[in-house]
Design a protein around this motif. Structure first.
Motif, PDB file in Angstrom:
ATOM      1  N   LEU A  75       4.060 -10.991 -57.392  1.00 40.96           N
ATOM      2  CA  LEU A  75       3.476  -9.854 -56.393  1.00 40.96           C
ATOM      3  C   LEU A  75       4.039  -9.808 -54.968  1.00 40.96           C
ATOM      4  O   LEU A  75       4.262  -8.651 -54.507  1.00 40.96           O
ATOM      5  CB  LEU A  75       1.784 -10.012 -56.192  1.00 40.96           C
ATOM      6  N   ASP A  76       4.596 -10.966 -54.604  1.00 42.26           N
ATOM      7  CA  ASP A  76       5.262 -10.830 -53.411  1.00 42.26           C
ATOM      8  C   ASP A  76       6.700  -9.980 -53.379  1.00 42.26           C
ATOM      9  O   ASP A  76       6.869  -9.300 -52.286  1.00 42.26           O
ATOM     10  CB  ASP A  76       6.004 -12.242 -52.894  1.00 42.26           C
ATOM     11  N   ASP A  77       7.315 -10.147 -54.471  1.00 41.26           N
ATOM     12  CA  ASP A  77       8.542  -9.200 -54.714  1.00 41.26           C
ATOM     13  C   ASP A  77       8.311  -7.552 -54.610  1.00 41.26           C
ATOM     14  O   ASP A  77       8.677  -6.967 -54.087  1.00 41.26           O
ATOM     15  CB  ASP A  77       9.203  -9.699 -56.031  1.00 41.26           C
ATOM     16  N   SER A 125       3.835   6.630 -63.028  1.00 43.33           N
ATOM     17  CA  SER A 125       3.466   5.220 -63.525  1.00 43.33           C
ATOM     18  C   SER A 125       3.556   4.034 -62.522  1.00 43.33           C
ATOM     19  O   SER A 125       2.588   3.481 -62.457  1.00 43.33           O
ATOM     20  CB  SER A 125       4.377   5.018 -64.915  1.00 43.33           C
ATOM     21  N   LEU A 126       4.609   4.240 -61.715  1.00 42.34           N
ATOM     22  CA  LEU A 126       4.792   3.159 -60.842  1.00 42.34           C
ATOM     23  C   LEU A 126       3.842   3.677 -59.621  1.00 42.34           C
ATOM     24  O   LEU A 126       3.421   2.312 -59.358  1.00 42.34           O
ATOM     25  CB  LEU A 126       6.203   3.461 -60.136  1.00 42.34           C
ATOM     26  N   ARG A 127       3.381   4.710 -59.369  1.00 45.40           N
ATOM     27  CA  ARG A 127       2.514   4.892 -58.258  1.00 45.40           C
ATOM     28  C   ARG A 127       1.054   4.468 -58.742  1.00 45.40           C
ATOM     29  O   ARG A 127       0.273   3.746 -57.982  1.00 45.40           O
ATOM     30  CB  ARG A 127       2.121   6.413 -58.192  1.00 45.40           C
ATOM     31  N   THR A 128       0.623   4.520 -59.976  1.00 43.32           N
ATOM     32  CA  THR A 128      -0.650   3.850 -60.777  1.00 43.32           C
ATOM     33  C   THR A 128      -0.671   2.416 -60.457  1.00 43.32           C
ATOM     34  O   THR A 128      -1.452   1.768 -60.135  1.00 43.32           O
ATOM     35  CB  THR A 128      -0.841   4.393 -62.085  1.00 43.32           C
ATOM     36  N   PHE A 129       0.824   1.978 -60.762  1.00 45.40           N
ATOM     37  CA  PHE A 129       0.919   0.623 -60.717  1.00 45.40           C
ATOM     38  C   PHE A 129       0.423  -0.147 -59.320  1.00 45.40           C
ATOM     39  O   PHE A 129      -0.302  -1.110 -58.997  1.00 45.40           O
ATOM     40  CB  PHE A 129       2.215   0.203 -61.375  1.00 45.40           C
ATOM     41  N   TYR A 130       1.399   0.622 -58.357  1.00 44.01           N
ATOM     42  CA  TYR A 130       1.111   0.117 -56.891  1.00 44.01           C
ATOM     43  C   TYR A 130      -0.225   0.427 -56.325  1.00 44.01           C
ATOM     44  O   TYR A 130      -0.841  -0.435 -55.795  1.00 44.01           O
ATOM     45  CB  TYR A 130       2.078   0.885 -56.029  1.00 44.01           C
ATOM     46  N   ASN A 131      -1.037   1.493 -56.716  1.00 42.63           N
ATOM     47  CA  ASN A 131      -2.196   1.905 -56.379  1.00 42.63           C
ATOM     48  C   ASN A 131      -3.257   0.817 -56.735  1.00 42.63           C
ATOM     49  O   ASN A 131      -4.052   0.346 -56.157  1.00 42.63           O
ATOM     50  CB  ASN A 131      -2.594   3.259 -56.761  1.00 42.63           C
ATOM     51  N   TYR A 132      -2.985   0.264 -57.909  1.00 46.73           N
ATOM     52  CA  TYR A 132      -3.950  -0.671 -58.493  1.00 46.73           C
ATOM     53  C   TYR A 132      -4.094  -1.879 -57.713  1.00 46.73           C
ATOM     54  O   TYR A 132      -5.222  -2.353 -57.216  1.00 46.73           O
ATOM     55  CB  TYR A 132      -3.692  -1.041 -60.032  1.00 46.73           C
ATOM     56  N   PHE A 133      -3.022  -2.616 -57.518  1.00 51.66           N
ATOM     57  CA  PHE A 133      -2.746  -3.646 -56.706  1.00 51.66           C
ATOM     58  C   PHE A 133      -3.284  -3.548 -55.224  1.00 51.66           C
ATOM     59  O   PHE A 133      -3.727  -4.445 -54.478  1.00 51.66           O
ATOM     60  CB  PHE A 133      -1.400  -4.388 -56.603  1.00 51.66           C
ATOM     61  N   TYR A 134      -2.597  -2.428 -54.750  1.00 54.38           N
ATOM     62  CA  TYR A 134      -3.029  -2.076 -53.218  1.00 54.38           C
ATOM     63  C   TYR A 134      -4.499  -2.063 -52.930  1.00 54.38           C
ATOM     64  O   TYR A 134      -5.111  -2.455 -51.904  1.00 54.38           O
ATOM     65  CB  TYR A 134      -2.357  -0.808 -52.654  1.00 54.38           C
ATOM     66  N   LYS A 135      -4.990  -1.068 -53.891  1.00 53.18           N
ATOM     67  CA  LYS A 135      -6.413  -0.961 -53.555  1.00 53.18           C
ATOM     68  C   LYS A 135      -7.530  -2.407 -53.775  1.00 53.18           C
ATOM     69  O   LYS A 135      -8.523  -2.301 -53.327  1.00 53.18           O
ATOM     70  CB  LYS A 135      -7.310   0.159 -54.732  1.00 53.18           C
ATOM     71  N   ASN A 136      -6.963  -3.299 -54.767  1.00 50.92           N
ATOM     72  CA  ASN A 136      -7.850  -4.332 -54.855  1.00 50.92           C
ATOM     73  C   ASN A 136      -7.025  -5.445 -54.090  1.00 50.92           C
ATOM     74  O   ASN A 136      -7.433  -6.620 -54.147  1.00 50.92           O
ATOM     75  CB  ASN A 136      -7.404  -4.829 -56.500  1.00 50.92           C
ATOM     76  N   GLN A 137      -6.302  -4.854 -53.061  1.00 41.13           N
ATOM     77  CA  GLN A 137      -6.040  -5.948 -51.750  1.00 41.13           C
ATOM     78  C   GLN A 137      -5.118  -7.040 -52.120  1.00 41.13           C
ATOM     79  O   GLN A 137      -5.018  -8.261 -51.686  1.00 41.13           O
ATOM     80  CB  GLN A 137      -7.224  -6.298 -50.789  1.00 41.13           C
ATOM     81  N   ILE A 139      -1.743  -6.616 -52.632  1.00 43.79           N
ATOM     82  CA  ILE A 139      -0.547  -6.378 -51.908  1.00 43.79           C
ATOM     83  C   ILE A 139      -1.131  -5.687 -50.643  1.00 43.79           C
ATOM     84  O   ILE A 139      -2.059  -4.907 -50.728  1.00 43.79           O
ATOM     85  CB  ILE A 139       0.618  -5.496 -52.763  1.00 43.79           C
ATOM     86  N   LYS A 140       0.210  -5.588 -49.716  1.00 45.50           N
ATOM     87  CA  LYS A 140      -0.526  -5.165 -48.221  1.00 45.50           C
ATOM     88  C   LYS A 140       0.474  -3.565 -48.051  1.00 45.50           C
ATOM     89  O   LYS A 140       0.070  -2.806 -47.306  1.00 45.50           O
ATOM     90  CB  LYS A 140      -0.101  -5.951 -47.102  1.00 45.50           C
ATOM     91  N   ASN A 141       1.432  -3.540 -48.912  1.00 49.11           N
ATOM     92  CA  ASN A 141       2.435  -2.261 -48.846  1.00 49.11           C
ATOM     93  C   ASN A 141       2.224  -1.314 -50.053  1.00 49.11           C
ATOM     94  O   ASN A 141       2.140  -2.057 -51.056  1.00 49.11           O
ATOM     95  CB  ASN A 141       3.599  -2.534 -48.358  1.00 49.11           C
ATOM     96  N   ASN A 142       2.283  -0.215 -49.798  1.00 54.84           N
ATOM     97  CA  ASN A 142       2.289   0.594 -51.059  1.00 54.84           C
ATOM     98  C   ASN A 142       3.401   1.886 -50.872  1.00 54.84           C
ATOM     99  O   ASN A 142       3.116   3.260 -50.678  1.00 54.84           O
ATOM    100  CB  ASN A 142       0.898   1.269 -51.285  1.00 54.84           C
ATOM    101  N   PRO A 143       4.629   1.421 -51.098  1.00 54.92           N
ATOM    102  CA  PRO A 143       5.765   2.303 -50.803  1.00 54.92           C
ATOM    103  C   PRO A 143       5.765   3.709 -51.845  1.00 54.92           C
ATOM    104  O   PRO A 143       5.976   4.663 -51.422  1.00 54.92           O
ATOM    105  CB  PRO A 143       7.080   1.494 -50.873  1.00 54.92           C
ATOM    106  N   ALA A 144       5.471   3.468 -52.976  1.00 52.96           N
ATOM    107  CA  ALA A 144       5.301   4.382 -54.048  1.00 52.96           C
ATOM    108  C   ALA A 144       4.424   5.602 -53.664  1.00 52.96           C
ATOM    109  O   ALA A 144       4.529   6.546 -54.079  1.00 52.96           O
ATOM    110  CB  ALA A 144       4.911   3.592 -55.407  1.00 52.96           C
ATOM    111  N   ALA A 145       3.391   5.358 -52.734  1.00 51.16           N
ATOM    112  CA  ALA A 145       2.589   6.338 -52.306  1.00 51.16           C
ATOM    113  C   ALA A 145       3.135   7.473 -51.347  1.00 51.16           C
ATOM    114  O   ALA A 145       2.512   8.499 -51.178  1.00 51.16           O
ATOM    115  CB  ALA A 145       1.218   5.692 -51.947  1.00 51.16           C
ATOM    116  N   LEU A 146       4.180   6.710 -50.745  1.00 54.57           N
ATOM    117  CA  LEU A 146       4.714   7.773 -49.597  1.00 54.57           C
ATOM    118  C   LEU A 146       6.063   8.461 -50.283  1.00 54.57           C
ATOM    119  O   LEU A 146       6.724   9.288 -49.604  1.00 54.57           O
ATOM    120  CB  LEU A 146       5.544   6.527 -48.699  1.00 54.57           C
ATOM    121  N   ILE A 147       6.291   8.265 -51.737  1.00 59.26           N
ATOM    122  CA  ILE A 147       7.420   9.080 -52.309  1.00 59.26           C
ATOM    123  C   ILE A 147       7.305  10.561 -52.660  1.00 59.26           C
ATOM    124  O   ILE A 147       5.921  10.709 -52.993  1.00 59.26           O
ATOM    125  CB  ILE A 147       7.771   8.185 -53.411  1.00 59.26           C
ATOM    126  N   GLN A 148       7.937  11.354 -52.241  1.00 59.62           N
ATOM    127  CA  GLN A 148       7.887  12.824 -52.424  1.00 59.62           C
ATOM    128  C   GLN A 148       8.104  13.035 -53.962  1.00 59.62           C
ATOM    129  O   GLN A 148       9.293  12.808 -54.466  1.00 59.62           O
ATOM    130  CB  GLN A 148       8.651  13.654 -51.686  1.00 59.62           C
TER     131      GLN A 148
END
Length: 357
Positions: A75-77, A125-137, A139-148
């Motif tokens: 997850l750190d990666d 798919s990647l956004r959903t992946f990142y959102n899951y871990f971000y919302k469950n705290q 991971i601290k960063n969610n770069p996928a959510a910032l992508i246009q």
């Protein structure tokens, strides 16, 4: 006791997902367990394939992870990746090399060129992946959510016109436009093919819902079929007199067929007397449609669009169309039939008179 069609599909997909998870980092199991209750097994498999591509990208293209094994990621990666890394991934998706082994174990390298639609789906798919871990705290960063997300052009909805529907069903019945080889098989499948095509054009059901029908799902007392919708919802869809007539003829024929083990309850069978597959129906539609509408790429989903168009033209009720087609959000239906909505609004321009003549 034999499993129902959708239960068998879920079982097979679950087994396939376990195979795919063995090729992904261990922490991905947490993600798939977390989304299990709100996604279909087919959706989860699509996510697994997309994530597999993402981690392969990191190994092939990102200097920090060059040569690393997929199982070594943690997850750190994921937390340490930036927006630029995700943008590099989107660029990578446009064109990439894909390696696979053939039946003899030889490695075959092929080119993969993704459309904007395919790229958007993989990034989603990647956004959903990142959102899951971000919302469950986790991971601290969610770069996928910032992508246009890639902008997509609205596609023209392809459907058959009224005369094309009639010609299509005539072709299914008589097979005049088929090759000699196809006509040999057509003699054995005409009743089944007519029943399937008429049912799909007369109810708008999905191809998976059609092949999943069992004999017991047909209710002639109420002129309805019991189907299993996407998301697990079970509903009754009603059919008209034209569909009833063709279905009754096929049912009389089906009573005399001895199905293979596991397909005894299936309504529609292949020539091997096994439950017919989605791919077989896709080929069936293509085979008949190309002789009638050679310039239109007609698929089972286009039959569904044709039904939705005709129902909307007859009723003008977009909510009814959404309900019958099984759309959870009426905005999905509006998007598909926006042109028809505009046509109806245009037709209203002279309906209200401000002064008496």
């Amino acid at each position: 006791m034999a499993l129902k069609y959708h239960e068998q599909v879920d079982r097979d997909n679950t087994i396939k997902l376990r195979e795919l998870l063995s090729e992904l980092p261990k922490f991905c199991t947490t993600f798939f367990r977390g989304i299990e209750q709100r996604t279909s097994s087919r959706t989860r498999i699509a996510y697994a394939y997309d994530l597999k591509v993402f981690f392969q990208f990191l190994i092939d293209q990102n200097p920090l992870y060059k040569g690393r094994k997929t199982s070594d990621f943690n997850l750190d990666d994921i937390d340490n990746l930036s927006v630029l890394d995700i943008e590099d991934y989107m660029e990578y998706l446009k064109y990439r090399k894909q390696s696979r082994k053939d039946s003899k174990g030889n490695v075959i390298v092929s080119d993969v060129i993704n459309s904007r639609t395919a790229i958007k789906r993989k990034v989603a798919s990647l956004r959903t992946f990142y959102n899951y871990f971000y919302k469950n705290q986790l991971i601290k960063n969610n770069p996928a959510a910032l992508i246009q997300m890639p902008r997509l052009k609205d596609k023209e909805i392809i459907r058959m016109d009224v005369n094309e529907v009639a010609d299509f069903l005539d072709e299914v019945e008589n097979g005049d436009g088929l090759t000699k080889r196809q006509q040999i098989f057509h003699d054995k499948t005409e009743l089944r093919d007519s029943a399937m095509m008429t049912l799909m054009l007369g109810t708008g059901i999905r191809v998976s819902e059609c092949v999943g029908l069992n004999i017991g799902d047909i209710d002639f007392n109420n002129d309805g079929i019991h189907i299993h919708r996407k998301g697990g919802k079970e509903v009754t869809v009603y059919f008209g007199d034209e569909v009833e007539g063709v279905l009754r003829r096929y049912m009389d024929y089906r009573k005399h067929i001895i199905a293979e083990t596991g397909s005894e309850d299936a309504l529609f069978l292949s020539l091997r007397n096994q439950r017919i597959t989605v791919r077989s129906v896709q080929y069936m539609v293509k085979k008949y449609a190309k002789t009638v509408t050679p310039l239109k790429h007609i698929t089972p989903h286009k039959l569904r669009s044709t039904y939705g168009t005709n129902l909307y033209k007859e009723t003008g009720d977009i909510y009814l169309v959404a309900d019958v087609l099984g759309h959870n959000d009426v905005n999905t239906t509006k998007k598909h039939y926006a042109a028809l909505e505009d046509e109806r609004r245009r037709s209203a321009r002279n309906k209200v008179h401000l002064r008496n003549d």
